[in-house]
Design a protein around this motif. Sequence first.
Motif, PDB file in Angstrom:
ATOM      1  N   GLN A   8       0.814  -1.166  -0.081  1.00 39.48           N
ATOM      2  CA  GLN A   8       0.015   0.049   0.082  1.00 39.48           C
ATOM      3  C   GLN A   8       0.714   1.213   0.196  1.00 39.48           C
ATOM      4  OE1 GLN A   8      -3.387  -0.792  -0.601  1.00 39.48           O
ATOM      5  NE2 GLN A   8      -2.313  -2.955  -0.377  1.00 39.48           N
ATOM      6  N   TYR A   9       1.901   1.065   0.608  1.00 44.83           N
ATOM      7  CA  TYR A   9       3.004   2.354   0.857  1.00 44.83           C
ATOM      8  C   TYR A   9       3.334   2.572  -0.710  1.00 44.83           C
ATOM      9  CZ  TYR A   9       7.351   4.856   1.395  1.00 44.83           C
ATOM     10  OH  TYR A   9       8.237   5.739   1.182  1.00 44.83           O
ATOM     11  N   GLU A  48      -4.426   4.797  -4.784  1.00 48.15           N
ATOM     12  CA  GLU A  48      -4.922   4.949  -3.294  1.00 48.15           C
ATOM     13  C   GLU A  48      -4.424   3.632  -2.740  1.00 48.15           C
ATOM     14  OE1 GLU A  48      -9.490   4.945  -1.363  1.00 48.15           O
ATOM     15  OE2 GLU A  48      -9.075   4.769  -3.526  1.00 48.15           O
ATOM     16  N   GLY A  49      -4.141   3.801  -1.138  1.00 47.39           N
ATOM     17  CA  GLY A  49      -3.584   2.830  -0.421  1.00 47.39           C
ATOM     18  C   GLY A  49      -4.763   2.398   0.390  1.00 47.39           C
ATOM     19  N   ASP A  50      -4.743   1.075   0.751  1.00 43.71           N
ATOM     20  CA  ASP A  50      -5.812   0.427   1.637  1.00 43.71           C
ATOM     21  C   ASP A  50      -5.217   0.135   2.901  1.00 43.71           C
ATOM     22  OD1 ASP A  50      -7.889  -1.141   2.759  1.00 43.71           O
ATOM     23  OD2 ASP A  50      -7.380  -2.750   1.675  1.00 43.71           O
ATOM     24  N   TRP A  51      -5.037   1.201   3.768  1.00 39.53           N
ATOM     25  CA  TRP A  51      -4.372   1.114   5.053  1.00 39.53           C
ATOM     26  C   TRP A  51      -5.055   0.235   5.741  1.00 39.53           C
ATOM     27  CZ3 TRP A  51       0.500   1.877   4.617  1.00 39.53           C
ATOM     28  CH2 TRP A  51       0.977   2.900   3.541  1.00 39.53           C
ATOM     29  N   ARG A  56       2.185   1.534  -3.588  1.00 39.36           N
ATOM     30  CA  ARG A  56       0.966   1.992  -4.380  1.00 39.36           C
ATOM     31  C   ARG A  56       0.737   3.692  -4.192  1.00 39.36           C
ATOM     32  NH1 ARG A  56      -3.103  -0.790  -6.508  1.00 39.36           N
ATOM     33  NH2 ARG A  56      -4.586   1.152  -5.693  1.00 39.36           N
ATOM     34  N   GLN A  57       0.792   4.091  -2.829  1.00 34.35           N
ATOM     35  CA  GLN A  57       0.506   5.361  -2.684  1.00 34.35           C
ATOM     36  C   GLN A  57       1.561   6.361  -3.206  1.00 34.35           C
ATOM     37  OE1 GLN A  57       0.737   7.339   1.652  1.00 34.35           O
ATOM     38  NE2 GLN A  57      -1.407   7.188   1.061  1.00 34.35           N
ATOM     39  N   ARG A  58       2.906   5.916  -3.467  1.00 32.54           N
ATOM     40  CA  ARG A  58       4.047   6.286  -3.857  1.00 32.54           C
ATOM     41  C   ARG A  58       3.915   6.483  -5.402  1.00 32.54           C
ATOM     42  NH1 ARG A  58       8.909   8.497  -1.623  1.00 32.54           N
ATOM     43  NH2 ARG A  58      10.196   7.508  -3.049  1.00 32.54           N
TER      44      ARG A  58
END
Length: 228
Positions: A150-151, A159-162, A153-155
């Motif tokens: 997820q990190y 969208e990140g699924d935290w 992806r965000q980079r």
Amino acid sequence: MAAADVHYRFRFGDDSVWECDVTSADGDQPALTDNLPDWTRLGFHQCSHCPLSTEEYRHCPYAVALVEPARATAMRASHEPVTVTVTSRSRTITADTTLQRAMGSLMGLVGPFSGCPVTRILRPMARFHLPLSSPDETLFRTFGTYLLGQYLRQRQGLEGDWQMTSLSQVYSDLRLLNHGMSSRLRASQDEDAGVNSFVLLDLLAADVRYALEEYEGDLDDSFREFLE
């Protein structure tokens, strides 16, 4: 990251040896084309949620990848003792265990690189394969891999699924797959090593999903420094 080969070596009580190589690469494992058993057909006990069509795919890719492991264990019982040696690019691990646990470890590596669309999501974790991992190690690696994903992806602006909302569905799908593959192997083997290996994988998948839905602090003690 460069591709890495993982080598499994099984030594049985009668001193016979069976070996298997798995290539942890971005592509799928090379598919066999000749003399495939009937149980590898896609429509044979096909997983209920399989996205592949029998019109486009003749064989189940995961089943094809399991042909040789199934042949090697077809006449062996799941509780049979075995010495397994796993060699990767960075280490060698040797353990005395049962055939079902050793095969479960191998199947957990073979699946993600077989071409099965359901297990493909496990490739990042499989690239850093930990043989014979315990339930706690599996939980740690699953959560850690997913959150790192997820990190990343965000980079990339995605969208990140935290809250790890989608991870529960991933493991629900894996449980259905484990049941489907057990049905395939049950129809193909005289003994139960392969079937029980998928039972073990299903138990691990169930543990992960339960931890997601009803987390009871399983990893809190290991992360106490973060919680101070």
